[in-house]
Design an enzyme around this catalytic site. Sequence first.
Site, PDB file in Angstrom:
ATOM      1  N   GLU A 174       0.845  -1.201   0.000  1.00  8.91           N
ATOM      2  CA  GLU A 174       0.000   0.000   0.000  1.00  8.91           C
ATOM      3  C   GLU A 174       0.879   1.251   0.000  1.00  8.91           C
ATOM      4  O   GLU A 174       1.709   1.431   0.889  1.00  8.91           O
ATOM      5  CB  GLU A 174      -0.917  -0.018   1.233  1.00  8.91           C
ATOM      6  CG  GLU A 174      -1.676   1.271   1.489  1.00  8.91           C
ATOM      7  CD  GLU A 174      -2.496   1.751   0.302  1.00  8.91           C
ATOM      8  OE1 GLU A 174      -3.320   0.975  -0.211  1.00  8.91           O
ATOM      9  OE2 GLU A 174      -2.306   2.914  -0.126  1.00  8.91           O
ATOM     10  N   VAL A 193       4.252   0.136  -5.571  1.00  6.94           N
ATOM     11  CA  VAL A 193       4.703  -0.736  -6.660  1.00  6.94           C
ATOM     12  C   VAL A 193       4.963   0.111  -7.907  1.00  6.94           C
ATOM     13  O   VAL A 193       4.127   0.935  -8.302  1.00  6.94           O
ATOM     14  CB  VAL A 193       3.645  -1.818  -6.958  1.00  6.94           C
ATOM     15  CG1 VAL A 193       4.006  -2.598  -8.225  1.00  6.94           C
ATOM     16  CG2 VAL A 193       3.511  -2.762  -5.769  1.00  6.94           C
ATOM     17  N   GLU A 211     -27.714  12.397  -4.881  1.00  6.88           N
ATOM     18  CA  GLU A 211     -27.676  12.284  -3.434  1.00  6.88           C
ATOM     19  C   GLU A 211     -27.878  13.631  -2.790  1.00  6.88           C
ATOM     20  O   GLU A 211     -27.319  14.623  -3.250  1.00  6.88           O
ATOM     21  CB  GLU A 211     -26.313  11.767  -2.999  1.00  6.88           C
ATOM     22  CG  GLU A 211     -26.236  10.301  -3.103  1.00  6.88           C
ATOM     23  CD  GLU A 211     -24.857   9.910  -3.516  1.00  6.88           C
ATOM     24  OE1 GLU A 211     -23.951  10.735  -3.408  1.00  6.88           O
ATOM     25  OE2 GLU A 211     -24.715   8.774  -3.961  1.00  6.88           O
ATOM     26  N   HIS A 267     -15.568   8.948  -8.261  1.00  2.00           N
ATOM     27  CA  HIS A 267     -15.899   7.570  -8.640  1.00  2.00           C
ATOM     28  C   HIS A 267     -15.200   7.135  -9.912  1.00  2.00           C
ATOM     29  O   HIS A 267     -15.857   6.796 -10.896  1.00  2.00           O
ATOM     30  CB  HIS A 267     -17.410   7.432  -8.844  1.00  2.00           C
ATOM     31  CG  HIS A 267     -18.243   7.727  -7.639  1.00  2.00           C
ATOM     32  ND1 HIS A 267     -19.609   7.902  -7.697  1.00  2.00           N
ATOM     33  CD2 HIS A 267     -17.910   7.855  -6.332  1.00  2.00           C
ATOM     34  CE1 HIS A 267     -20.083   8.135  -6.479  1.00  2.00           C
ATOM     35  NE2 HIS A 267     -19.064   8.119  -5.636  1.00  2.00           N
ATOM     36  N   GLY A 321     -11.839  -1.460  -9.168  1.00  2.00           N
ATOM     37  CA  GLY A 321     -12.752  -0.651  -9.967  1.00  2.00           C
ATOM     38  C   GLY A 321     -12.326  -0.483 -11.416  1.00  2.00           C
ATOM     39  O   GLY A 321     -13.143  -0.060 -12.251  1.00  2.00           O
ATOM     40  N   ASN A 363     -23.574   4.756  -6.435  1.00  2.00           N
ATOM     41  CA  ASN A 363     -22.207   4.775  -5.881  1.00  2.00           C
ATOM     42  C   ASN A 363     -21.559   3.411  -6.078  1.00  2.00           C
ATOM     43  O   ASN A 363     -22.218   2.385  -5.950  1.00  2.00           O
ATOM     44  CB  ASN A 363     -22.259   5.107  -4.388  1.00  2.00           C
ATOM     45  CG  ASN A 363     -23.183   6.259  -4.106  1.00  2.00           C
ATOM     46  OD1 ASN A 363     -24.379   6.153  -4.336  1.00  2.00           O
ATOM     47  ND2 ASN A 363     -22.653   7.334  -3.631  1.00  2.00           N
TER      48      ASN A 363
HETATM   49  P1  FAE Z   1      -9.300   2.030  -3.889  1.00  2.00           P
HETATM   50  O1  FAE Z   1     -10.272   1.932  -2.783  1.00  2.00           O
HETATM   51  O2  FAE Z   1      -9.041   3.368  -4.485  1.00  2.00           O
HETATM   52  O3  FAE Z   1      -7.939   1.372  -3.394  1.00  2.00           O
HETATM   53  C1  FAE Z   1      -6.761   1.410  -4.146  1.00  2.00           C
HETATM   54  C2  FAE Z   1      -5.580   1.458  -3.185  1.00  2.00           C
HETATM   55  O4  FAE Z   1      -4.371   1.210  -3.917  1.00  2.00           O
HETATM   56  C3  FAE Z   1      -5.390   2.807  -2.508  1.00  2.00           C
HETATM   57  O5  FAE Z   1      -5.257   2.610  -1.124  1.00  2.00           O
HETATM   58  C4  FAE Z   1      -4.095   3.344  -3.129  1.00  2.00           C
HETATM   59  O6  FAE Z   1      -3.353   4.162  -2.256  1.00  2.00           O
HETATM   60  C5  FAE Z   1      -3.351   2.081  -3.474  1.00  2.00           C
HETATM   61  N1  FAE Z   1      -2.385   2.215  -4.569  1.00  2.00           N
HETATM   62  C6  FAE Z   1      -2.551   2.865  -5.732  1.00  2.00           C
HETATM   63  N2  FAE Z   1      -1.458   2.736  -6.537  1.00  2.00           N
HETATM   64  C7  FAE Z   1      -0.573   1.948  -5.813  1.00  2.00           C
HETATM   65  C8  FAE Z   1       0.724   1.462  -6.095  1.00  2.00           C
HETATM   66  N3  FAE Z   1       1.344   1.704  -7.277  1.00  2.00           N
HETATM   67  N4  FAE Z   1       1.356   0.733  -5.158  1.00  2.00           N
HETATM   68  C9  FAE Z   1       0.736   0.464  -3.971  1.00  2.00           C
HETATM   69  N5  FAE Z   1      -0.504   0.915  -3.659  1.00  2.00           N
HETATM   70  C10 FAE Z   1      -1.158   1.645  -4.580  1.00  2.00           C
HETATM   71  O7  FAE Z   1      -9.716   1.071  -5.124  1.00  2.00           O
HETATM   72  N6  FAE Z   1     -18.148   5.101  -3.274  1.00  2.00           N
HETATM   73  C11 FAE Z   1     -19.308   4.630  -2.794  1.00  2.00           C
HETATM   74  O8  FAE Z   1     -19.755   3.547  -3.206  1.00  2.00           O
HETATM   75  N7  FAE Z   1     -20.003   5.324  -1.838  1.00  2.00           N
HETATM   76  C12 FAE Z   1     -19.569   6.524  -1.358  1.00  2.00           C
HETATM   77  O9  FAE Z   1     -20.194   7.108  -0.470  1.00  2.00           O
HETATM   78  C13 FAE Z   1     -18.366   7.063  -1.891  1.00  2.00           C
HETATM   79  N8  FAE Z   1     -17.914   8.275  -1.495  1.00  2.00           N
HETATM   80  C14 FAE Z   1     -16.687   8.706  -1.922  1.00  2.00           C
HETATM   81  C15 FAE Z   1     -16.167   9.898  -1.407  1.00  2.00           C
HETATM   82  C16 FAE Z   1     -14.881  10.298  -1.748  1.00  2.00           C
HETATM   83  C17 FAE Z   1     -14.332  11.578  -1.229  1.00  2.00           C
HETATM   84  C18 FAE Z   1     -14.085   9.475  -2.606  1.00  2.00           C
HETATM   85  C19 FAE Z   1     -12.673   9.868  -2.971  1.00  2.00           C
HETATM   86  C20 FAE Z   1     -14.605   8.299  -3.110  1.00  2.00           C
HETATM   87  C21 FAE Z   1     -15.903   7.916  -2.789  1.00  2.00           C
HETATM   88  N9  FAE Z   1     -16.437   6.726  -3.265  1.00  2.00           N
HETATM   89  C22 FAE Z   1     -17.648   6.280  -2.825  1.00  2.00           C
HETATM   90  C23 FAE Z   1     -15.704   5.894  -4.248  1.00  2.00           C
HETATM   91  C24 FAE Z   1     -15.074   4.657  -3.623  1.00  2.00           C
HETATM   92  O10 FAE Z   1     -14.342   4.998  -2.477  1.00  2.00           O
HETATM   93  C25 FAE Z   1     -14.180   3.985  -4.687  1.00  2.00           C
HETATM   94  O11 FAE Z   1     -14.997   3.628  -5.776  1.00  2.00           O
HETATM   95  C26 FAE Z   1     -13.481   2.749  -4.153  1.00  2.00           C
HETATM   96  O12 FAE Z   1     -12.661   3.065  -3.049  1.00  2.00           O
HETATM   97  C27 FAE Z   1     -12.643   2.095  -5.236  1.00  2.00           C
HETATM   98  O13 FAE Z   1     -12.216   0.834  -4.764  1.00  2.00           O
HETATM   99  P2  FAE Z   1     -10.977   0.102  -5.391  1.00  2.00           P
HETATM  100  O14 FAE Z   1     -10.784  -1.182  -4.697  1.00  2.00           O
HETATM  101  O15 FAE Z   1     -11.124   0.105  -6.877  1.00  2.00           O
END
Ligand code: FAE
Length: 543
Positions: free
Chosen positions: A81, A290, A399, A484, A512, A522
Amino acid sequence: MRDHPPVSNAVSRRGFIAGTGSILGMAALAGPAAAQARRVAAAPPIANGAHVPALVIGTGYGGSVAALRLAQAGVDVHMIEMGMAWDTPGSDGKIFCNTREPDYRSYWLRTRTKAPLNYFLGFPIDRDIPRYTGILDAEDFSGITVYQGRGVGGGSLVNGGMAVTPKRENFASVLPSVNADEMYATYYPRANAGLGVGTIDPAWFDSTACYQYSRVGRKHAQRSGFPFVFVPDVYDWDYMKQEAAGTVTKSALAGEILYGNNHGKKSLQRTYLAQARATGRVTISALHQVTSVAPAGGGRYTVVIDQLNTTGDTTTTKTVTADRVFFAAGSVGTSKLLVKLRATGALPALNGEVGKGWGDNGNVMCGRANHLWDPTGSLQSTIPCSGIDNWAAGGAFAEVAPLPTGIETWASFYLSITNNTHRAQFSWNASTGKVDLNWQLAWKQPSIDMAKTIFDKINAKEGTIYRTDLFGIYKIWGDHLTYHPLGGAVLNKATDNYGRLAGYPGLYVIDGALIPGNTTVNPFVTITALAERNIEKIIATDL
Ligand code: FAE
């Protein structure tokens, strides 16, 4: 789960997070939690030259599902991470800062905050901060700023926790190659259970001061004939009731969101990752990024990892090998890595679909100015709990969002998810050594038009107008961003129908990036459910 004292969480969580520079003395700990903490805290971060059976890049939804299910199947997993562990309180006793006083913890390697809503009453509200590996990344591409969580738990650390399953009739547009019956019978229920999804008590909703803004949203939606729906969330609703009653430390009622919640929210640290830790087979290296994955011979892969300090500098570069690598760095993180690795010759056989099919889930924000007889409340829960559904007729699901300023604003604020069909592509830019995204600002116009199907009608009915002071000087639409990001390594195109990357046995996408640009609601429940489906198949057939 009644209260969530940050220090005890810090102790238990640190148990499975290696090499994060803990500040509490281990000798001071006692009891079983301490024993576990001592045992695993002694484990260093991943070592140069190490070999691991399964390496997961990223600790968000996709990565956490993969790690838990692999570990339960008996596979040792190492998660890498780039962000921080977020397990150790700062000098104020809190792990996370709030939206009213953003400090060094708020943004990923920025010297000035970049709040999504960056003006108030026409004045800019951003402020200078020290450069630090903070929790929210506002990643700028030419036509859009993409907000993402950084740290152990990924987006679950920063998001609003809205946990929405798409309507069954819309699923074919979300994931056309996936069997909907299986998703709705098995994987959506599994994801909702694993995430701890719940819905607000409607009676409490009707009486609590902190959802006055939502009730105004309901009144205006219904007076214009729009369906108003409650939106499930992973926030602990019982905890929020106690916040309102003044019996526990406030989080949702203290402006905490975007930069982390110190209490109440069931982030992945408390759900999937806690379960993964309990297997004893999962280790996490935080502040490790990475940078490369390439075939190593013998069916293995070489993975190159930069260890970072809290100002974002590389302190060490490590090279490890893995039998299997799961790309779970989020839509942008996974797409950037794969596009770079294909272009620079590390993974030249990745197919031409890699980098394509990226969308913003149609995100667009706006505010409305209410009459004086419609106050939205000075106390607003940061956790949205309701929406206006005009998807079928107008292509928008809006929302009712909080504006937790602590003062009465008479503003109604909305984040709309719209049926925007524009898709962008990531590409390698050899001159800058970076990956570009060709999204254009003008591509938000369809989203604005779809959101207007709701808000033009409400404004006409109520005799109200749009706020023009929230996104700049006389600017109505927050059309410069997305929360998103989706797509870039689309299922059944860049990968097979279960996330196996074409051309490279043992390499998988599980986040995602698989979803082609829009989920109609969402996204994280769909990301989690798809990961549950894919990892079950991969464990059954590939291991
Ligand atoms: P994610 O959760 O982004 O995890 C990816 C991880 O990989 C992160 O911790 C990165 O730091 C890490 N990473 C990236 N590149 C590297 C690398 N090269 N080496 C090591 N680590 C790395 O991905 N979605 C909802 O459904 N409901 C909500 O209420 C909602 N509100 C949101 C509010 C905000 C402010 C934000 C920013 C997003 C929101 N989302 C919401 C979107 C949701 O959090 C997002 O779709 C998911 O977190 C994506 O999940 P993933 O597993 O794709």
